[in-house]
Design a protein around this motif. Structure first.
Motif, PDB file in Angstrom:
ATOM      1  N   LEU A   1      45.222  37.814  39.295  1.00 25.89           N
ATOM      2  CA  LEU A   1      46.182  38.552  38.576  1.00 25.89           C
ATOM      3  C   LEU A   1      46.817  39.644  39.325  1.00 25.89           C
ATOM      4  O   LEU A   1      47.629  40.546  38.928  1.00 25.89           O
ATOM      5  CB  LEU A   1      45.466  39.212  37.500  1.00 25.89           C
TER       6      LEU A   1
ATOM      7  N   ALA B   1      36.965  34.175  31.827  1.00 25.70           N
ATOM      8  CA  ALA B   1      38.490  34.314  31.755  1.00 25.70           C
ATOM      9  C   ALA B   1      39.273  32.928  32.275  1.00 25.70           C
ATOM     10  O   ALA B   1      38.701  32.514  33.095  1.00 25.70           O
ATOM     11  CB  ALA B   1      38.730  35.511  32.745  1.00 25.70           C
TER      12      ALA B   1
ATOM     13  N   VAL C   1      47.556  38.666  26.308  1.00 24.58           N
ATOM     14  CA  VAL C   1      45.891  38.589  26.822  1.00 24.58           C
ATOM     15  C   VAL C   1      45.423  38.573  25.160  1.00 24.58           C
ATOM     16  O   VAL C   1      45.831  38.999  24.243  1.00 24.58           O
ATOM     17  CB  VAL C   1      45.439  40.074  27.202  1.00 24.58           C
TER      18      VAL C   1
ATOM     19  N   VAL D   1      39.795  35.729  27.402  1.00 22.48           N
ATOM     20  CA  VAL D   1      38.695  36.176  27.970  1.00 22.48           C
ATOM     21  C   VAL D   1      37.556  35.867  26.791  1.00 22.48           C
ATOM     22  O   VAL D   1      37.901  36.611  25.617  1.00 22.48           O
ATOM     23  CB  VAL D   1      38.649  37.680  28.174  1.00 22.48           C
TER      24      VAL D   1
ATOM     25  N   LEU E   1      39.225  37.071  39.079  1.00 22.98           N
ATOM     26  CA  LEU E   1      40.062  37.263  38.270  1.00 22.98           C
ATOM     27  C   LEU E   1      41.225  38.406  38.737  1.00 22.98           C
ATOM     28  O   LEU E   1      42.210  38.323  38.552  1.00 22.98           O
ATOM     29  CB  LEU E   1      39.719  37.615  36.975  1.00 22.98           C
TER      30      LEU E   1
ATOM     31  N   ALA F   1      42.391  41.746  32.715  1.00 23.37           N
ATOM     32  CA  ALA F   1      43.448  41.034  32.167  1.00 23.37           C
ATOM     33  C   ALA F   1      44.604  42.000  31.792  1.00 23.37           C
ATOM     34  O   ALA F   1      45.680  41.686  32.072  1.00 23.37           O
ATOM     35  CB  ALA F   1      42.990  40.119  31.229  1.00 23.37           C
TER      36      ALA F   1
ATOM     37  N   VAL G   1      43.205  31.578  32.754  1.00 23.56           N
ATOM     38  CA  VAL G   1      44.465  31.688  32.992  1.00 23.56           C
ATOM     39  C   VAL G   1      45.418  30.727  33.046  1.00 23.56           C
ATOM     40  O   VAL G   1      45.018  29.656  33.849  1.00 23.56           O
ATOM     41  CB  VAL G   1      44.605  32.696  34.408  1.00 23.56           C
TER      42      VAL G   1
ATOM     43  N   ILE H   1      46.389  34.912  29.277  1.00 22.54           N
ATOM     44  CA  ILE H   1      44.914  35.318  29.828  1.00 22.54           C
ATOM     45  C   ILE H   1      44.039  35.309  28.511  1.00 22.54           C
ATOM     46  O   ILE H   1      44.344  36.179  27.501  1.00 22.54           O
ATOM     47  CB  ILE H   1      44.955  36.474  30.297  1.00 22.54           C
TER      48      ILE H   1
ATOM     49  N   HIS I   1      38.285  41.787  30.439  1.00 23.49           N
ATOM     50  CA  HIS I   1      39.335  41.986  29.516  1.00 23.49           C
ATOM     51  C   HIS I   1      40.206  43.318  29.929  1.00 23.49           C
ATOM     52  O   HIS I   1      41.320  43.023  29.913  1.00 23.49           O
ATOM     53  CB  HIS I   1      38.685  42.535  28.268  1.00 23.49           C
TER      54      HIS I   1
END
Length: 681
Positions: A677, A655, A626, A602, A673, A616, A657, A600, A613
């Motif tokens: 997730l 972001a 991350v 950002v 996001l 994530a 992924v 991930i 963030h």
């Protein structure tokens, strides 16, 4: 002459005034044994070990016993936390010979280091079918002088058997879905559905297994896995193993109900459990898990943090009981009687506290004292009254009771675990002070423990590095801490430091076929090069390194690190279905490998980027990594390779992924996001 006065280890210094002529571990001691033609008595323990203190008081402080030891042996004292390699090699021999092990460990060696007689605690007089320590000393001395050929034969056989145990090959690749499902089934069979945890008494916190169960649930949706994890964590948090006043966990429960702990508090347990409870909250939103994670983090900072910014190893189980004799007893700092509650709280609040915390006239511990628990759970109660009672009891305990001793030694591996726990807990619960404490501990490790060649020193004290080389768990756990810190802070230097450490793992600790050794190839050569892929109280060095290698590969795209991680996980494929309780972290890493792990990135600044963030970091996907920062440009990403070529979308924080070489469409929408997730918040 006792030679421990100049040592750094608090445990060794505790023995510096013994009448025993102790030597620290080293070539000089074995040379002295050869010169005198006597065997070596090796005694291994650690500072917060209750029975180590008992044997010291009974035998090592006894002048008559010491005189016999000095006349017939060269006596070596080892802190197992400083020399886990020495401890591992001889503990393996003890367990093979006796079927059990523990500390204090007592082993008799020849001058070449080969063991020939073993034990743990020996009482000063015969007890319950156990020989006394003087009887053991006399028997070993008689065998050495009268049956030397037999002693040599036993020693040679044991060394040969240990050498034959080497895991030259790890296996044939990482576990897949079938092996992880079998591991879950094995855990289900050993699960204590009524009281949480696995197996019977004594019951240890299954931190690494909890991490596997949470990751398995995140990947597969298994409600059974989640239930075992959450119920176990709730049972521990309500039990006496958890300090209901000051936070933090004791080493283990002597019973199967989590009621009476062995009261020593170890940094590694609290770091692992702090992170596990934070992850339970991340998966479920449990308020109990949030409270325990934060309280445990605060305990570590308040009671284990040293002046240099690192974290001390442990608090003792024993402290003065408050009597006229100043007798040190186990648990004295933590337990309460009804009368003691009344002295602090008055009659009405004492009655309330006794019911709330399970304090009875008979007591749940010794001499009518009770370990505080939450036997009624956290139902409808007067929260303000509970907090008032807790605060007053905590203040009285701090003011009136003698604190347990603290082992101020900084262990690299355990500080790595603490860094990961504090960084993530601080990020999840908006506690930037915890992230700062994690960063300060990481700074200490770089300044004091890491040399110019990226080699780690195992321990330090008072800002001065010790003499012992780091072992595999130091490299794996410190790299894990640095990687977690990089993800939380967006400071890529921690990713770089993790890479330095993992390059040493690849260059110095690996064997063919993906296997790993616990010591570097240029470390001191013992009778066997230690190698153990199974968890103990902490993740094995083997699986800790595998996890850090996998995360670093996800950050950087390094095929070398990914291949090494997968090779190391081969042993998990072999052992996971058979002994899942003892390779929990390896199973957790295997879940991450099977899921990806997710990568991930950002990019951006400001509130929108901070919100992305945070989302994530709250991803439950197993082992997700991350990276956060400003856009890296087409060839940028100097600190975080994941940011390279990842621009803002429409000028907004964005972001990205990815996993398994496939990326989702970039998003600027927080809700999208979170949905991708599986973020609860």
């Amino acid at each position: 002459m006792n030679r421990l006065a100049e040592e750094q280890s608090p445990y060794l210094l505790q023995h510096a005034a013994n009448p025993v002529d102790w030597w620290p571990w080293g070539d000089e001691a074995f040379a002295e044994a050869r010169r005198r033609n006597v065997p070596v008595l090796l005694s291994v323990g650690y500072s917060s070990c209750h029975w180590c203190h008992v044997m010291a008081g009974e035998s090592f402080e006894d002048v008559t016993t010491a005189k016999y030891m000095n006349a017939h042996f060269v006596n070596i004292k080892v802190d197992r936390e400083e020399r886990p390699d020495v401890d591992a090699v001889y503990m393996e021999a003890v367990q093979a010979a006796t079927g059990q092990g523990g500390w204090p460990m007592t082993v008799f060696l020849d001058a070449g280091g080969a063991p020939f007689y073993f034990g743990t605690y020996f009482p000063p007089a015969p007890r319950g079918g156990m020989a006394s320590f003087p009887q053991v000393l006399e028997g070993v001395s008689a065998a050495w002088t009268g049956r030397r050929a037999e002693v040599a034969e036993v020693a040679a056989r044991i060394v040969g058997e240990l050498a034959g145990r080497s895991l030259a090959q790890s296996g044939d690749g990482p576990p897949g879905e079938p092996e992880l499902a079998q591991a879950l089934l094995g855990l289900t069979r050993e699960y204590d559905a009524r009281r949480g945890g696995f197996g019977g008494a004594p019951k240890f916190p299954p931190s690494m297994v909890v991490e596997f169960l949470l990751r398995h649930h995140a990947r597969t949706g298994s409600e059974g896995a989640l239930q075992m994890a959450t119920d176990t964590c709730e049972a521990m948090a309500r039990g006496g193993i958890y300090d209901q006043l000051g936070g933090g966990f004791a080493r283990y429960s002597v019973d199967g109900e989590w009621t009476v702990p062995h009261f020593e508090k170890m940094l590694y347990d609290n770091a692992l459990l702090c992170r596990a409870y934070a992850h339970v909250w991340r998966a479920t939103g449990s308020e109990l898990a949030r409270r325990v994670a934060v309280e445990t983090a605060d305990f570590m900072v308040r009671e284990l943090r040293t002046a240099e910014g690192g974290f001390a190893s442990a608090l003792d189980a024993d402290s003065a009981d408050g009597g006229d004799g100043g007798r040190h007893v186990e648990g004295a700092f933590y337990v309460w009687t009804p009368d003691q509650l009344r002295e602090v709280l008055g009659e009405s609040d004492a009655e309330f506290a006794a019911q709330y915390y399970g304090v009875t006239p008979e007591g749940t511990f010794e001499e009518g004292a009770s370990v505080l628990q939450l036997p009624l759970g956290e139902g409808v109660v007067d929260a303000g009254r509970v907090e008032s009672v807790r605060a007053r009891l905590f203040a009285a305990r701090e003011e009136l009771r003698e604190r347990p001793g603290r082992d101020d030694k900084i262990v690299a591996a355990w500080n790595g675990l603490a860094i990961a726990a504090l960084a993530e807990t601080g990020a999840y619960f908006d506690r930037p002070d915890l992230v700062e404490r994690a960063t300060e501990a990481a700074d200490l490790l770089v300044r004091v423990h890491l040399d110019g060649a990226a080699r780690l020193t195992r321990t330090s004290k008072d800002g001065r590095a010790g003499a012992n080389a780091g072992v595999l768990e130091d490299y794996g756990d410190v790299a894990e801490g640095f990687l977690a810190l990089a993800g939380v802070t967006g400071e890529g230097v921690w990713l770089e430091f993790a890479g330095f450490l993992l390059d040493i793992v690849l260059d110095r600790f690996t064997a063919e076929g993906g296997a790993l050794y616990d010591t570097a190839d240029d470390s001191e050569q013992l009778i066997r090069r230690p190698q153990d892929p199974t968890d103990n109280a902490t993740p094995s060095g083997w699986t800790a390194a595998a996890g850090a290698l996998l995360s670093y590969a996800a950050h950087t795209g390094s095929e070398r690190h990914r291949s090494a991680a997968e090779g190391a996980l081969g042993v998990v494929k072999a052992l996971g279905p058979r002994v899942p309780r003892f390779i929990g972290w390896g199973l957790a890493v295997a879940e991450a490998a099977l899921d990806g792990p997710r990568e991930i990135a950002v990019v951006g600044t400001g509130k929108e980027a901070a919100a992305l963030h945070r989302a994530a970091l709250l991803a439950t996907a197993p082992g997700a990594v991350v990276a956060a920062g400003e856009p890296g440009g087409e060839s940028g990403g100097e600190e975080f390779p994941l940011l390279a070529g990842r621009p803002l979308v429409d000028g907004q924080a964005t972001a990205y992924v990815c996993r398994h070489f496939v990326c989702s469409a970039p998003t600027t929408e927080l809700s999208r996001l979170k949905a991708e997730l599986g973020v609860l918040e």
